[in-house]
Design a protein around this motif. Structure first.
Motif, short mmCIF file in Angstrom:
data_model
loop_
_atom_site.label_atom_id
_atom_site.label_comp_id
_atom_site.label_asym_id
_atom_site.label_seq_id
_atom_site.Cartn_x
_atom_site.Cartn_y
_atom_site.Cartn_z
N ILE A 283 2.32 37.08 -7.67
CA ILE A 283 2.12 38.35 -6.84
C ILE A 283 1.12 37.93 -5.91
CG2 ILE A 283 1.46 40.80 -6.79
CD1 ILE A 283 2.62 41.16 -9.78
N ASP A 285 -1.63 39.29 -2.63
CA ASP A 285 -2.12 40.22 -1.65
C ASP A 285 -1.43 39.96 -0.48
OD1 ASP A 285 -3.59 37.86 -1.42
OD2 ASP A 285 -5.30 38.82 -0.91
N ASP A 297 9.68 38.85 -1.77
CA ASP A 297 10.85 39.63 -2.81
C ASP A 297 11.73 38.72 -3.21
OD1 ASP A 297 9.93 42.21 -2.28
OD2 ASP A 297 11.02 42.33 -0.19
N ALA A 303 1.96 42.59 -2.33
CA ALA A 303 1.10 43.62 -2.65
C ALA A 303 -0.08 44.29 -1.68
CB ALA A 303 0.68 43.59 -3.97
N ARG A 304 0.29 45.41 -1.07
CA ARG A 304 -0.91 45.84 -0.11
C ARG A 304 -1.99 46.40 -0.68
NH1 ARG A 304 3.21 49.98 2.03
NH2 ARG A 304 3.51 50.27 -0.24
N ASP A 305 -2.05 46.78 -2.14
CA ASP A 305 -3.16 47.29 -2.69
C ASP A 305 -2.96 47.18 -4.05
OD1 ASP A 305 -1.37 49.43 -3.17
OD2 ASP A 305 -2.39 50.74 -1.51
N GLN A 307 -2.09 49.58 -6.22
CA GLN A 307 -1.08 50.48 -6.40
C GLN A 307 0.27 49.69 -6.39
OE1 GLN A 307 -0.92 53.94 -7.57
NE2 GLN A 307 1.11 53.44 -8.16
N ASP A 308 0.40 48.82 -5.40
CA ASP A 308 1.66 47.95 -5.25
C ASP A 308 1.61 46.94 -6.27
OD1 ASP A 308 2.29 49.32 -3.03
OD2 ASP A 308 2.09 47.60 -1.69
N VAL A 309 0.42 46.42 -6.73
CA VAL A 309 0.76 45.53 -8.08
C VAL A 309 0.98 46.32 -9.14
CG1 VAL A 309 -0.83 44.08 -9.35
CG2 VAL A 309 -1.25 44.23 -7.06
N GLU A 311 3.11 48.95 -9.43
CA GLU A 311 4.50 49.28 -9.19
C GLU A 311 5.32 47.98 -9.35
OE1 GLU A 311 5.70 52.08 -9.19
OE2 GLU A 311 3.79 53.10 -9.08
N HIS A 312 4.71 46.75 -9.07
CA HIS A 312 5.63 45.49 -9.01
C HIS A 312 5.44 45.19 -10.85
CE1 HIS A 312 6.36 44.29 -5.29
NE2 HIS A 312 4.72 44.17 -4.87
#
Length: 360
Positions: A283, A285, A297, A303-305, A307-309, A311-312
């Motif tokens: 993963i 940034d 993908d 990841a943009r932030d 939260q994205d990390v 969610e992944h």
């Protein structure tokens, strides 16, 4: 050609993230028949934390961090066909740069392993030593940055600026057995540095706070007194011999770029290729140009932030993690090995020598 290379350290990765890059590039150049001497200062306790013995592909000269020793190693490079001053040696950086310019018959190179940061310093300091050196240097090589870095260096007066990107040495970084010492849902290997700490707080520590039931592991120097949630385990310096196991054991590993590299883009860290080479699920940034190296993908998760990390991680099954890691490994073996980078640099040096052989 005989190459005199003045850098931070070839033998130690301790507070020296460029070590893997130096090793990969110089090993590949030696395969083309170049005779390499690497000069590194005895500084920052690096010699007390060596990762490797002196390699067969380069002679390594460790010199005391004194003015007398500096003068001797600069003189020793006087018979070289190529003299290289790398950025970030940490001691005598200005003197080393000025020293290689005293060899007008050699190909004189400034090799910038943190171009975004160097250029930022140059923009804010008209007296930065690189400004006055560019007119005498034959070229600037960088380990990242793409068009923004090329344009910036040429705007400052560089004759040539060529990115030579990080890559993979498959003999060094490859899939390895799991090691329970590194068991975690997400692992991050990064020294604590001022220009990356805030991004690590966002992408790693915030993700850990959002997922209190998951296990996070942080390797690298300087984190011992950093406040963290209970699900984060800081394990300190991880030697290069353990990097494969570190990358292969967690369900995923994280890459977090330094501020300057994230801002300018086209600057994959060595960790990106080390992780891909170990078939790890990476993963990273978000930064411009990632598609040039790995496909989002499919070969890497972006990841943009924090939260994205998070969610992944919640969506990531062991099966998908393996598929992403396997795809990343196939991509870097095909397009991003140090063998390929060595061909590139050998061609650059051969062309430059031919240019210099033509009468003015």
């Amino acid at each position: 050609m005989k190459i005199a290379f003045y850098g931070s350290s070839l033998l130690s990765s301790y507070w020296n993230g460029a070590a893997t890059y130096y090793r990969g590039i110089l090993k590949a150049l030696a395969a083309h028949g170049h005779e390499i001497t690497f000069y590194e200062p005895d500084a920052f306790d690096r010699q007390q934390h060596r990762d490797i013995d002196p390699p067969s592909y380069a002679k390594v000269v460790v010199y005391p961090a004194t003015s007398d020793a500096l003068a001797k190693v600069l003189e020793a490079g006087g018979d070289a066909d190529v003299v290289v001053k790398a950025s970030g040696v940490g001691v005598f950086d200005t003197e080393l740069l000025q020293g290689i310019l005293r060899h007008p018959d050699a190909i004189r190179i400034f090799w910038d392993v943190d171009a975004a940061a160097t250029l930022d310093e140059m923009r804010h300091d008209a007296n930065h030593p690189i400004h006055s050196a560019l007119g005498d240097l034959d070229m600037v090589l960088t380990y990242g940055g793409g068009p923004p870095v090329i344009n910036a260096y040429q705007g400052f007066g560089a004759k040539r600026c060529i990115p030579v990107y990080n890559a993979l040495d498959p003999e060094t970084h490859h899939p390895a057995p799991r090691n329970d010492r590194f068991a975690a849902d997400l692992g991050l290997l990064a020294n604590r540095l001022p220009d990356r700490e805030a991004r690590i707080e966002e992408f790693f520590l915030r993700a850990a706070a959002l997922l209190p039931d998951r296990k996070f592991m942080l390797g690298g120097n300087g984190w011992h007194d950093k406040p963290m949630t209970e699900n984060v385990r800081a394990i300190g310096h991880v030697g290069t011999a353990d990097h494969n196991a570190f990358n292969c054991t967690p369900n995923a590993v994280l890459n977090v770029a330094r501020d300057s590299m994230a801002n300018i883009g086209f600057s994959p860290a060595t960790r990106v290729f080390e992780a891909a080479g170990a078939a790890a699920c990476l993963i990273t940034d978000a930064w411009e140009g990632i598609e040039q190296f790995l496909k989002p993908d499919e070969e890497v998760l972006v990841a943009r932030d924090g939260q994205d990390v998070a969610e992944h991680l919640k969506a990531l099954t062991p099966e998908r993690a393996r598929a992403i890691g396997d795809a990343a490994l196939a991509r870097v073996l095909a397009e991003h090995t140090y063998e390929l980078r060595g061909h590139q640099v050998h061609a650059i040096l051969t062309e430059q020598r031919a240019r210099m052989s033509v009468p003015a």
